[in-house]
Design a protein around this motif. Structure first.
Motif, short mmCIF file in Angstrom:
data_model
loop_
_atom_site.label_atom_id
_atom_site.label_comp_id
_atom_site.label_asym_id
_atom_site.label_seq_id
_atom_site.Cartn_x
_atom_site.Cartn_y
_atom_site.Cartn_z
N SER A 1 0.45 -6.89 -13.27
CA SER A 1 -0.35 -6.90 -14.50
C SER A 1 -1.84 -6.85 -14.17
O SER A 1 -2.26 -7.02 -13.02
N GLY A 2 -2.63 -6.62 -15.21
CA GLY A 2 -4.08 -6.60 -15.04
C GLY A 2 -4.64 -5.22 -14.79
O GLY A 2 -5.83 -5.09 -14.48
N ALA A 3 -3.83 -4.16 -14.95
CA ALA A 3 -4.33 -2.79 -14.73
C ALA A 3 -5.27 -2.42 -15.87
O ALA A 3 -4.93 -2.57 -17.05
N SER A 4 -6.44 -1.89 -15.54
CA SER A 4 -7.45 -1.62 -16.56
C SER A 4 -7.88 -0.16 -16.63
O SER A 4 -8.41 0.26 -17.67
N ILE A 5 -7.69 0.62 -15.59
CA ILE A 5 -8.20 1.99 -15.56
C ILE A 5 -7.11 2.93 -16.08
O ILE A 5 -6.05 3.06 -15.47
N PRO A 6 -7.35 3.60 -17.22
CA PRO A 6 -6.32 4.52 -17.76
C PRO A 6 -6.36 5.88 -17.06
O PRO A 6 -7.43 6.38 -16.70
N VAL A 7 -5.18 6.48 -16.88
CA VAL A 7 -5.09 7.82 -16.31
C VAL A 7 -3.76 8.43 -16.78
O VAL A 7 -2.69 7.95 -16.42
N ASP A 8 -3.86 9.44 -17.62
CA ASP A 8 -2.69 10.18 -18.13
C ASP A 8 -1.64 9.27 -18.75
O ASP A 8 -0.44 9.36 -18.45
N GLY A 9 -2.08 8.35 -19.60
CA GLY A 9 -1.14 7.45 -20.28
C GLY A 9 -0.65 6.31 -19.42
O GLY A 9 0.16 5.49 -19.89
N LYS A 10 -1.09 6.22 -18.18
CA LYS A 10 -0.72 5.11 -17.30
C LYS A 10 -1.98 4.30 -16.96
O LYS A 10 -3.08 4.64 -17.37
N TYR A 11 -1.77 3.24 -16.16
CA TYR A 11 -2.89 2.35 -15.84
C TYR A 11 -2.89 2.00 -14.35
O TYR A 11 -1.82 1.96 -13.71
N LEU A 12 -4.10 1.75 -13.86
CA LEU A 12 -4.29 1.44 -12.43
C LEU A 12 -5.26 0.29 -12.26
O LEU A 12 -6.16 0.08 -13.08
N HIS A 13 -5.07 -0.45 -11.16
CA HIS A 13 -6.12 -1.35 -10.69
C HIS A 13 -7.17 -0.52 -9.94
O HIS A 13 -6.86 0.56 -9.41
N PHE A 14 -8.36 -1.04 -9.84
CA PHE A 14 -9.41 -0.31 -9.11
C PHE A 14 -9.04 -0.10 -7.64
O PHE A 14 -9.15 1.03 -7.14
N PRO A 15 -8.62 -1.12 -6.88
CA PRO A 15 -8.27 -0.87 -5.46
C PRO A 15 -7.08 0.07 -5.31
O PRO A 15 -7.00 0.82 -4.34
N CYS A 16 -6.12 0.05 -6.27
CA CYS A 16 -4.98 0.97 -6.21
C CYS A 16 -5.44 2.41 -6.45
O CYS A 16 -4.93 3.35 -5.81
N ALA A 17 -6.41 2.57 -7.35
CA ALA A 17 -6.94 3.91 -7.60
C ALA A 17 -7.72 4.43 -6.41
O ALA A 17 -7.72 5.64 -6.13
N MET A 18 -8.37 3.54 -5.67
CA MET A 18 -9.13 3.95 -4.48
C MET A 18 -8.18 4.46 -3.38
O MET A 18 -8.52 5.39 -2.65
N LYS A 19 -7.01 3.87 -3.27
CA LYS A 19 -6.10 4.22 -2.18
C LYS A 19 -5.11 5.32 -2.56
O LYS A 19 -4.53 5.96 -1.68
N HIS A 20 -4.90 5.54 -3.85
CA HIS A 20 -3.88 6.50 -4.27
C HIS A 20 -4.38 7.93 -4.02
O HIS A 20 -5.49 8.29 -4.46
N PRO A 21 -3.63 8.75 -3.33
CA PRO A 21 -4.10 10.11 -3.03
C PRO A 21 -4.05 11.07 -4.22
O PRO A 21 -4.67 12.13 -4.19
N GLY A 22 -3.33 10.70 -5.28
CA GLY A 22 -3.17 11.63 -6.40
C GLY A 22 -4.19 11.47 -7.49
O GLY A 22 -4.13 12.19 -8.50
N VAL A 23 -5.14 10.53 -7.38
CA VAL A 23 -6.15 10.33 -8.41
C VAL A 23 -7.52 10.31 -7.76
O VAL A 23 -7.67 10.07 -6.55
N VAL A 24 -8.54 10.55 -8.58
CA VAL A 24 -9.92 10.52 -8.12
C VAL A 24 -10.76 9.81 -9.16
O VAL A 24 -10.55 9.97 -10.37
#
Length: 274
Positions: free
Chosen positions: A234-257
Protein backbone atom coordinates in the motif's frame (compact mmCIF):
# COMPACT_ATOMS: atom_id res chain seq x y z
CA UNK A 1 108.29 37.84 81.08
CA UNK A 2 108.53 40.81 78.71
CA UNK A 3 106.65 38.82 76.08
CA UNK A 4 103.76 38.17 78.47
CA UNK A 5 103.54 41.86 79.43
CA UNK A 6 103.45 42.96 75.82
CA UNK A 7 100.64 40.56 75.03
CA UNK A 8 98.61 41.75 78.05
CA UNK A 9 99.00 45.39 77.04
CA UNK A 10 97.89 44.62 73.50
CA UNK A 11 94.71 42.91 74.70
CA UNK A 12 93.87 45.79 77.07
CA UNK A 13 94.31 48.33 74.28
CA UNK A 14 91.91 46.39 72.09
CA UNK A 15 89.24 46.26 74.82
CA UNK A 16 89.57 49.99 75.53
CA UNK A 17 89.11 50.80 71.83
CA UNK A 18 85.91 48.74 71.61
CA UNK A 19 84.46 50.47 74.71
CA UNK A 20 85.03 53.86 73.18
CA UNK A 21 83.04 52.80 70.10
CA UNK A 22 79.93 52.22 72.36
CA UNK A 23 79.83 48.54 71.53
CA UNK A 24 78.85 45.80 73.95
CA UNK A 25 81.59 44.13 75.95
CA UNK A 26 83.21 41.40 73.91
CA UNK A 27 80.83 42.16 70.93
CA UNK A 28 81.46 43.83 67.58
CA UNK A 29 78.55 45.13 65.42
CA UNK A 30 78.91 45.53 61.71
CA UNK A 31 75.74 46.95 60.15
CA UNK A 32 72.86 44.72 61.26
CA UNK A 33 75.23 41.78 61.98
CA UNK A 34 76.50 41.05 65.48
CA UNK A 35 79.71 39.03 66.02
CA UNK A 36 81.51 37.99 69.21
CA UNK A 37 85.24 38.21 69.85
CA UNK A 38 86.97 35.67 71.91
CA UNK A 39 89.17 36.87 74.74
CA UNK A 40 92.80 37.08 73.76
CA UNK A 41 91.95 37.49 70.03
CA UNK A 42 94.22 39.98 68.39
CA UNK A 43 93.25 42.72 65.92
CA UNK A 44 89.89 44.28 64.92
CA UNK A 45 87.12 42.27 63.25
CA UNK A 46 86.67 43.44 59.61
CA UNK A 47 83.16 44.62 58.53
CA UNK A 48 80.81 41.88 57.30
CA UNK A 49 79.80 42.28 53.66
CA UNK A 50 76.45 40.67 52.70
CA UNK A 51 76.09 40.00 49.01
CA UNK A 52 72.59 40.03 47.54
CA UNK A 53 71.69 37.18 45.19
CA UNK A 54 71.82 38.23 41.54
CA UNK A 55 68.46 39.19 40.02
CA UNK A 56 67.52 37.04 37.06
CA UNK A 57 66.42 39.05 34.04
CA UNK A 58 62.80 38.57 32.97
CA UNK A 59 62.35 36.33 30.02
CA UNK A 60 60.82 38.00 27.04
CA UNK A 61 58.22 36.00 25.15
CA UNK A 62 57.75 36.52 21.49
CA UNK A 63 54.20 36.90 20.24
CA UNK A 64 53.16 34.11 18.01
CA UNK A 65 51.33 34.75 14.79
CA UNK A 66 48.58 32.36 15.84
CA UNK A 67 47.89 34.42 18.99
CA UNK A 68 47.56 37.60 16.93
CA UNK A 69 45.11 35.94 14.52
CA UNK A 70 42.97 34.59 17.38
CA UNK A 71 42.98 38.02 19.03
CA UNK A 72 41.84 39.71 15.83
CA UNK A 73 39.12 37.12 15.29
CA UNK A 74 37.84 37.46 18.85
CA UNK A 75 37.94 41.23 18.49
CA UNK A 76 35.88 41.06 15.30
CA UNK A 77 33.29 38.75 16.91
CA UNK A 78 33.04 40.99 19.97
CA UNK A 79 32.55 44.04 17.77
CA UNK A 80 29.76 42.40 15.76
CA UNK A 81 27.96 41.29 18.96
CA UNK A 82 28.30 44.78 20.40
CA UNK A 83 26.85 46.33 17.26
CA UNK A 84 23.83 44.03 17.30
CA UNK A 85 23.01 43.75 20.99
CA UNK A 86 24.86 46.68 22.53
CA UNK A 87 23.49 50.09 23.34
CA UNK A 88 22.58 52.10 20.30
CA UNK A 89 24.80 55.08 19.65
CA UNK A 90 22.00 56.69 17.67
CA UNK A 91 19.75 58.48 20.16
CA UNK A 92 17.21 59.33 17.49
CA UNK A 93 13.69 58.55 18.70
CA UNK A 94 11.56 59.59 15.72
CA UNK A 95 11.76 59.07 11.98
CA UNK A 96 13.53 61.85 10.10
CA UNK A 97 13.00 62.99 6.49
CA UNK A 98 16.25 63.88 4.74
CA UNK A 99 16.89 65.37 1.32
CA UNK A 100 19.66 63.72 -0.70
CA UNK A 101 21.90 65.23 -3.38
CA UNK A 102 19.78 63.69 -6.12
CA UNK A 103 16.83 65.81 -4.97
CA UNK A 104 15.05 62.80 -3.53
CA UNK A 105 13.53 62.32 -0.10
CA UNK A 106 14.82 59.64 2.24
CA UNK A 107 13.15 58.52 5.47
CA UNK A 108 15.62 57.54 8.21
CA UNK A 109 14.11 55.41 10.97
CA UNK A 110 15.63 55.15 14.45
CA UNK A 111 17.70 52.09 15.27
CA UNK A 112 15.09 50.87 17.76
CA UNK A 113 12.51 50.69 14.96
CA UNK A 114 14.84 48.77 12.62
CA UNK A 115 15.80 46.30 15.39
CA UNK A 116 12.14 45.69 16.23
CA UNK A 117 11.28 44.98 12.58
CA UNK A 118 14.26 42.63 12.22
CA UNK A 119 13.35 40.64 15.34
CA UNK A 120 9.71 40.38 14.23
CA UNK A 121 10.79 38.96 10.86
CA UNK A 122 13.11 36.43 12.53
CA UNK A 123 10.30 35.36 14.88
CA UNK A 124 7.92 34.90 11.96
CA UNK A 125 10.46 32.80 10.03
CA UNK A 126 11.13 30.61 13.08
CA UNK A 127 7.41 29.95 13.53
CA UNK A 128 7.07 29.05 9.85
CA UNK A 129 9.79 26.39 9.94
CA UNK A 130 9.35 25.13 13.50
CA UNK A 131 7.52 21.82 13.89
CA UNK A 132 5.06 21.72 16.75
CA UNK A 133 5.28 18.38 18.57
CA UNK A 134 2.01 16.88 19.76
CA UNK A 135 1.62 14.44 22.63
CA UNK A 136 -1.88 13.27 21.69
CA UNK A 137 -0.77 11.52 18.48
CA UNK A 138 0.01 7.82 18.17
CA UNK A 139 3.72 7.23 17.50
CA UNK A 140 4.55 5.25 14.37
CA UNK A 141 7.54 3.35 12.99
CA UNK A 142 10.36 5.47 11.63
CA UNK A 143 9.77 4.67 7.98
CA UNK A 144 8.26 6.44 4.98
CA UNK A 145 4.46 6.59 5.04
CA UNK A 146 4.38 5.96 1.27
CA UNK A 147 7.17 3.62 0.15
CA UNK A 148 7.62 1.68 3.46
CA UNK A 149 11.42 2.24 3.29
CA UNK A 150 13.57 3.54 6.14
CA UNK A 151 15.95 6.46 6.08
CA UNK A 152 18.91 6.62 3.67
CA UNK A 153 17.89 3.58 1.63
CA UNK A 154 19.37 3.62 -1.87
CA UNK A 155 19.18 7.26 -3.02
CA UNK A 156 16.09 8.22 -1.01
CA UNK A 157 17.90 10.30 1.61
CA UNK A 158 16.63 11.21 5.07
CA UNK A 159 13.10 11.06 6.43
CA UNK A 160 11.30 14.34 7.10
CA UNK A 161 8.71 14.94 9.79
CA UNK A 162 6.89 14.38 11.93
CA UNK A 163 3.67 15.37 10.16
CA UNK A 164 0.32 14.78 11.86
CA UNK A 165 -2.69 13.32 10.02
CA UNK A 166 -6.00 11.67 10.91
CA UNK A 167 -5.73 8.07 9.71
CA UNK A 168 -9.07 6.54 8.78
CA UNK A 169 -10.11 3.12 9.99
CA UNK A 170 -10.97 2.00 6.45
CA UNK A 171 -7.38 2.27 5.14
CA UNK A 172 -5.38 2.02 8.35
CA UNK A 173 -1.55 1.85 7.76
CA UNK A 174 -0.73 -1.37 9.60
CA UNK A 175 2.94 -1.14 8.50
CA UNK A 176 3.32 2.04 10.58
CA UNK A 177 1.42 1.23 13.77
CA UNK A 178 -1.24 -1.14 15.07
CA UNK A 179 -4.85 -0.09 14.89
CA UNK A 180 -6.30 0.85 18.31
CA UNK A 181 -8.39 -1.97 19.73
CA UNK A 182 -11.37 0.21 20.66
CA UNK A 183 -11.44 2.13 17.38
CA UNK A 184 -14.94 2.41 15.95
CA UNK A 185 -15.79 1.90 12.31
CA UNK A 186 -15.67 4.93 9.99
CA UNK A 187 -13.63 6.78 12.60
CA UNK A 188 -10.10 8.16 12.56
CA UNK A 189 -7.18 8.60 14.90
CA UNK A 190 -4.30 11.08 14.96
CA UNK A 191 -0.87 9.62 14.11
CA UNK A 192 2.55 11.06 13.32
CA UNK A 193 4.18 10.13 10.01
CA UNK A 194 7.55 10.50 8.27
CA UNK A 195 8.27 10.77 4.55
CA UNK A 196 11.17 10.89 2.12
CA UNK A 197 11.52 14.20 0.32
CA UNK A 198 11.32 12.56 -3.12
CA UNK A 199 8.24 10.51 -2.21
CA UNK A 200 6.42 13.65 -1.06
CA UNK A 201 7.60 15.60 -4.11
CA UNK A 202 6.23 13.06 -6.59
CA UNK A 203 2.93 12.55 -4.73
CA UNK A 204 0.14 14.19 -6.80
CA UNK A 205 -1.62 17.26 -5.30
CA UNK A 206 0.67 17.40 -2.25
CA UNK A 207 2.38 20.77 -1.97
CA UNK A 208 4.80 22.29 0.52
CA UNK A 209 3.65 25.46 2.34
CA UNK A 210 6.11 26.75 4.96
CA UNK A 211 6.72 23.69 7.17
CA UNK A 212 3.48 21.91 6.28
CA UNK A 213 2.33 19.73 3.38
CA UNK A 214 -1.01 20.81 2.01
CA UNK A 215 -3.66 18.13 1.23
CA UNK A 216 -1.44 15.55 2.92
CA UNK A 217 -4.10 14.07 5.20
CA UNK A 218 -6.71 13.73 2.45
CA UNK A 219 -4.27 12.25 -0.07
CA UNK A 220 -2.59 9.84 2.33
CA UNK A 221 -5.88 8.12 3.13
CA UNK A 222 -6.31 7.65 -0.62
CA UNK A 223 -2.71 6.44 -1.20
CA UNK A 224 -3.00 3.86 1.63
CA UNK A 225 -5.90 2.31 -0.28
CA UNK A 226 -3.78 1.92 -3.46
CA UNK A 227 -1.33 -0.92 -4.02
CA UNK A 228 1.87 -0.74 -6.06
CA UNK A 229 1.81 -3.07 -9.06
CA UNK A 230 5.54 -3.77 -8.59
CA UNK A 231 5.90 -4.55 -4.84
CA UNK A 232 2.14 -5.03 -4.13
CA UNK A 233 2.27 -2.90 -0.98
CA UNK A 234 0.00 0.00 0.00
CA UNK A 235 0.93 3.67 -0.21
CA UNK A 236 1.43 3.83 -4.01
CA UNK A 237 0.96 7.43 -5.14
CA UNK A 238 2.29 7.80 -8.71
CA UNK A 239 -0.37 6.93 -11.33
CA UNK A 240 0.60 5.29 -14.62
CA UNK A 241 -1.91 3.80 -17.10
CA UNK A 242 -4.58 3.14 -14.46
CA UNK A 243 -2.06 1.59 -12.05
CA UNK A 244 0.02 3.00 -9.21
CA UNK A 245 3.68 2.98 -8.18
CA UNK A 246 5.89 3.98 -5.30
CA UNK A 247 8.63 6.43 -6.21
CA UNK A 248 11.56 3.98 -5.60
CA UNK A 249 9.68 1.25 -7.54
CA UNK A 250 9.23 3.64 -10.46
CA UNK A 251 12.95 4.47 -10.37
CA UNK A 252 13.93 0.80 -10.66
CA UNK A 253 11.24 -0.42 -13.05
CA UNK A 254 12.59 -0.64 -16.62
CA UNK A 255 9.16 -0.20 -18.24
CA UNK A 256 8.39 3.31 -16.91
CA UNK A 257 10.10 6.69 -17.00
CA UNK A 258 9.67 9.68 -14.70
CA UNK A 259 9.23 13.06 -16.37
CA UNK A 260 10.80 15.64 -14.05
CA UNK A 261 9.38 18.59 -16.01
CA UNK A 262 5.79 17.60 -15.16
CA UNK A 263 6.39 15.17 -12.25
CA UNK A 264 4.47 12.45 -14.04
CA UNK A 265 5.21 8.83 -14.89
CA UNK A 266 4.90 7.32 -18.37
CA UNK A 267 5.23 3.82 -19.69
CA UNK A 268 7.92 3.01 -22.23
CA UNK A 269 6.73 1.24 -25.40
CA UNK A 270 7.80 -2.39 -25.63
CA UNK A 271 9.92 -1.81 -28.77
CA UNK A 272 11.94 1.09 -27.28
CA UNK A 273 12.43 -0.70 -23.93
CA UNK A 274 14.29 -3.47 -25.76
Amino acid sequence: MNETVNRYEKVMRTKTQHKNDNSAEGDVKVGDTEMKMEEGEEGVVPPLVIKKPPVKPKRKYKKRKVDDEEHEENKHISKSIQQRFGKNKNTQELAVIKHTKNQTVKIVNPDAHDNMIERAEELKINKMYQVELRSDALPTAWKCALCHQRTCRDSLGDLFGPYYVQAEEKHWPEFLTKKPAKMARSSSSLIDIWMHGSCALWAPDVHMAANQLENLEEKLNIFWGQSCFVCHQSGASIPVDGKYLHFPCAMKHPGVVLDQSTFTCKTIPAESSR
